[in-house]
Design an enzyme around this catalytic site. Sequence first.
Site, PDB file in Angstrom:
ATOM      1  N   LYS A   1     -17.834   2.176 -77.679  1.00  0.00           N
ATOM      2  CA  LYS A   1     -16.634   1.514 -77.153  1.00  0.00           C
ATOM      3  C   LYS A   1     -17.082   0.310 -76.324  1.00  0.00           C
ATOM      4  CE  LYS A   1     -13.791   0.836 -74.327  1.00  0.00           C
ATOM      5  NZ  LYS A   1     -13.422  -0.541 -73.927  1.00  0.00           N
TER       6      LYS A   1
ATOM      7  N   GLU B   1     -24.788   4.610 -65.704  1.00  0.00           N
ATOM      8  CA  GLU B   1     -25.458   3.414 -65.161  1.00  0.00           C
ATOM      9  C   GLU B   1     -24.373   2.596 -64.471  1.00  0.00           C
ATOM     10  OE1 GLU B   1     -28.624   2.828 -65.228  1.00  0.00           O
ATOM     11  OE2 GLU B   1     -29.289   4.305 -66.694  1.00  0.00           O
TER      12      GLU B   1
ATOM     13  N   CYS C   1     -25.960  -5.998 -62.800  1.00  0.00           N
ATOM     14  CA  CYS C   1     -25.866  -4.773 -61.977  1.00  0.00           C
ATOM     15  C   CYS C   1     -26.974  -4.723 -60.935  1.00  0.00           C
ATOM     16  CB  CYS C   1     -25.910  -3.548 -62.871  1.00  0.00           C
ATOM     17  SG  CYS C   1     -27.297  -3.599 -64.017  1.00  0.00           S
TER      18      CYS C   1
ATOM     19  N   GLU D   1     -19.918  -4.431 -54.052  1.00  0.00           N
ATOM     20  CA  GLU D   1     -20.447  -5.178 -55.199  1.00  0.00           C
ATOM     21  C   GLU D   1     -19.456  -6.283 -55.576  1.00  0.00           C
ATOM     22  OE1 GLU D   1     -20.478  -3.381 -59.168  1.00  0.00           O
ATOM     23  OE2 GLU D   1     -22.514  -4.120 -59.436  1.00  0.00           O
TER      24      GLU D   1
HETATM   25  P1  NAD Z   1     -15.746  -1.097 -66.110  1.00  0.00           P
HETATM   26  O1  NAD Z   1     -16.031   0.192 -65.463  1.00  0.00           O
HETATM   27  O2  NAD Z   1     -14.474  -1.788 -65.807  1.00  0.00           O
HETATM   28  O3  NAD Z   1     -15.764  -0.959 -67.700  1.00  0.00           O
HETATM   29  C1  NAD Z   1     -16.899  -0.456 -68.394  1.00  0.00           C
HETATM   30  C2  NAD Z   1     -16.421   0.133 -69.711  1.00  0.00           C
HETATM   31  O4  NAD Z   1     -15.607   1.278 -69.424  1.00  0.00           O
HETATM   32  C3  NAD Z   1     -15.564  -0.802 -70.550  1.00  0.00           C
HETATM   33  O5  NAD Z   1     -15.860  -0.626 -71.917  1.00  0.00           O
HETATM   34  C4  NAD Z   1     -14.148  -0.314 -70.255  1.00  0.00           C
HETATM   35  O6  NAD Z   1     -13.228  -0.584 -71.284  1.00  0.00           O
HETATM   36  C5  NAD Z   1     -14.379   1.184 -70.138  1.00  0.00           C
HETATM   37  N1  NAD Z   1     -13.351   1.904 -69.381  1.00  0.00           N
HETATM   38  C6  NAD Z   1     -12.457   1.414 -68.489  1.00  0.00           C
HETATM   39  N2  NAD Z   1     -11.673   2.403 -68.013  1.00  0.00           N
HETATM   40  C7  NAD Z   1     -12.091   3.551 -68.602  1.00  0.00           C
HETATM   41  C8  NAD Z   1     -11.706   4.914 -68.485  1.00  0.00           C
HETATM   42  N3  NAD Z   1     -10.733   5.293 -67.685  1.00  0.00           N
HETATM   43  N4  NAD Z   1     -12.399   5.828 -69.197  1.00  0.00           N
HETATM   44  C9  NAD Z   1     -13.421   5.467 -69.995  1.00  0.00           C
HETATM   45  N5  NAD Z   1     -13.812   4.185 -70.161  1.00  0.00           N
HETATM   46  C10 NAD Z   1     -13.164   3.239 -69.469  1.00  0.00           C
HETATM   47  O7  NAD Z   1     -17.001  -2.029 -65.801  1.00  0.00           O
HETATM   48  P2  NAD Z   1     -17.198  -3.556 -66.211  1.00  0.00           P
HETATM   49  O8  NAD Z   1     -16.343  -4.386 -65.303  1.00  0.00           O
HETATM   50  O9  NAD Z   1     -17.053  -3.707 -67.687  1.00  0.00           O
HETATM   51  O10 NAD Z   1     -18.740  -3.786 -65.877  1.00  0.00           O
HETATM   52  C11 NAD Z   1     -19.202  -4.166 -64.633  1.00  0.00           C
HETATM   53  C12 NAD Z   1     -19.824  -2.993 -63.913  1.00  0.00           C
HETATM   54  O11 NAD Z   1     -20.874  -2.451 -64.717  1.00  0.00           O
HETATM   55  C13 NAD Z   1     -20.482  -3.394 -62.617  1.00  0.00           C
HETATM   56  O12 NAD Z   1     -20.160  -2.461 -61.613  1.00  0.00           O
HETATM   57  C14 NAD Z   1     -21.965  -3.345 -62.940  1.00  0.00           C
HETATM   58  O13 NAD Z   1     -22.798  -3.137 -61.836  1.00  0.00           O
HETATM   59  C15 NAD Z   1     -22.020  -2.231 -63.924  1.00  0.00           C
HETATM   60  N6  NAD Z   1     -23.245  -2.315 -64.745  1.00  0.00           N
HETATM   61  C16 NAD Z   1     -24.262  -1.430 -64.497  1.00  0.00           C
HETATM   62  C17 NAD Z   1     -25.447  -1.507 -65.231  1.00  0.00           C
HETATM   63  C18 NAD Z   1     -26.594  -0.560 -64.945  1.00  0.00           C
HETATM   64  O14 NAD Z   1     -27.555  -0.568 -65.706  1.00  0.00           O
HETATM   65  N7  NAD Z   1     -26.553   0.233 -63.886  1.00  0.00           N
HETATM   66  C19 NAD Z   1     -25.575  -2.472 -66.231  1.00  0.00           C
HETATM   67  C20 NAD Z   1     -24.517  -3.345 -66.461  1.00  0.00           C
HETATM   68  C21 NAD Z   1     -23.354  -3.256 -65.708  1.00  0.00           C
END
Ligand code: NAD
Length: 489
Positions: free
Chosen positions: A176, A251, A285, A383
């Site tokens: 997804k 992550e 991240c 963040e």
């Molecule tokens: P997000 O949590 O908004 O979305 C991530 C994914 O989850 C998307 O595909 C989204 O559609 C899906 N999603 C949203 N609501 C959901 C739900 N209720 N149930 C299941 N899936 C759902 O995050 P984002 O804004 O896309 O990404 C940014 C975040 O990701 C930042 O906090 C960043 O630090 C983190 N990140 C972490 C790493 C790591 O390796 N630790 C790497 C990249 C990004």
Amino acid sequence: MQSKHFIDGQWRESAGGGLLDVINPATEQVFHQVAAGNAADVDAAVAAAKAAMQGPWRRTTGKDRAKILRAIAEAITSEQQALAEIEVRDNGKPLPEALGDIGDAAYCFNLYATYAEELDARQGSRIEVPDARFDCRLKYMPVGVAGLIVPWNYPLLMAAWKVAPAIAAGCTMVLKPSEFTPLTALELARIAHAAGLPNGVLNVVTGYGRDTGARLALHQDVRKLAFTGSVATGISVATAAAQDIKSVSLELGGKSPIVVFDDADVEQVVEWTMFGIFWNQGQVCSATSRMIVEQGIAPKLIDRLSAEAKKITIGDGMKDGTLLGPLVSAQQHKKVTGYIETGRGEATLVTGGGRPAHLNTGYFVEPTIFADVKPSARIWNEEIFGPVLAVTTFKSEDEAVALANTSEFGLAAAVMSADLARAERVADAFEAGVCWINCSQPNFLEPPWGGMKKSGVGRELGTWGLNNFLEPKQVLTYKSTEPWGWYLK
Ligand code: NAD
């Protein structure tokens, strides 16, 4: 242009018929639409993955899967330019960075091809037990159907970090992608299918997280969830996973420190700090967004950083020379500029803070630096996920380590010092899964990647990434003909 879901080797419209706009963040124009998935689409994808898990895929060896992984890597490499250009339009990042991401994705598939072959050698290995009457054999089984949910900051690369080990392990999966950057995941499905991946092994469902990701997290036929994204979504994914005890790796976000001692080479610090916070528009991240600098060096360093930040070329990621593209979306732009407004009331704005004067459209934000940031400030603790650096000072090593570790996050941390013994000591004291000495951000795919505290659970990459998708099983054989002796003696 419109795209459909990829389910069971076929392109399929959404069961609900809906479409989702894909916007170029540099122009704010819709340039593509993808299927807006719903629970029925996720159910169909999971059913395809479940059926594939019970088919011939189950009997493949690591060597068989390595062949497919290498063919995927080869195709990604040969389409590197086209994939990178899609990534620039989808995400906004500068083209050279996108090319780097695509290259890393190809490397990831090749690396897990090697690990898949090594897995064959691990199968049947023995564990010594302290009783010679027993033989203990190890067998590694794929976990089963995996749900892979990824964010928008490195769209193809974050997918590769999960898809490659899941294939290497012999799992089937539903991927997804983020609703903001769904396109390269669909390209990956096309490439993997052409590379020989059987129908149903990799399915891609596009759509909003609440409609698709949430269903995937709750689906009872999914046995493993690998999630990368925000803490808030991670909590809801982990809560869903707990309902039927799915294995889950998370992550999540970060607010990583970079500790700078007086003896550090100022120009090296400037270069790594700029890279650590402005690379990928700060949407990283592990971005080192909190600078903790020893008092003596602070004024000179802040001046140098400010001068260099002003020189950064901002613009469309497709334009030659662009170093900083737009943020990914209107939502992200609103979030980051909101934090900058908060910062104006909490700290001293050194540079940036606005929209570049020459860019009226697009989700652009100038590289921004705040000094005199107090540990209680929101811009110090939360963040931001944008090109915003917060700087504070310290007097002693203990104070620096305490400032670095006083965070709900624990993904990454960097230390800059000419005294390597001190740098090693500080790195050892960091509460973070990824620590850098005299650099910030470089990442190889062989070591473990992941965070402590609210930055996550488990580790990706390397053999840790593979083990995420394996169930180790012991097969214990009693070799002796002697009675066991519980009651027969
Ligand atoms: P997000 O949590 O908004 O979305 C991530 C994914 O989850 C998307 O595909 C989204 O559609 C899906 N999603 C949203 N609501 C959901 C739900 N209720 N149930 C299941 N899936 C759902 O995050 P984002 O804004 O896309 O990404 C940014 C975040 O990701 C930042 O906090 C960043 O630090 C983190 N990140 C972490 C790493 C790591 O390796 N630790 C790497 C990249 C990004």
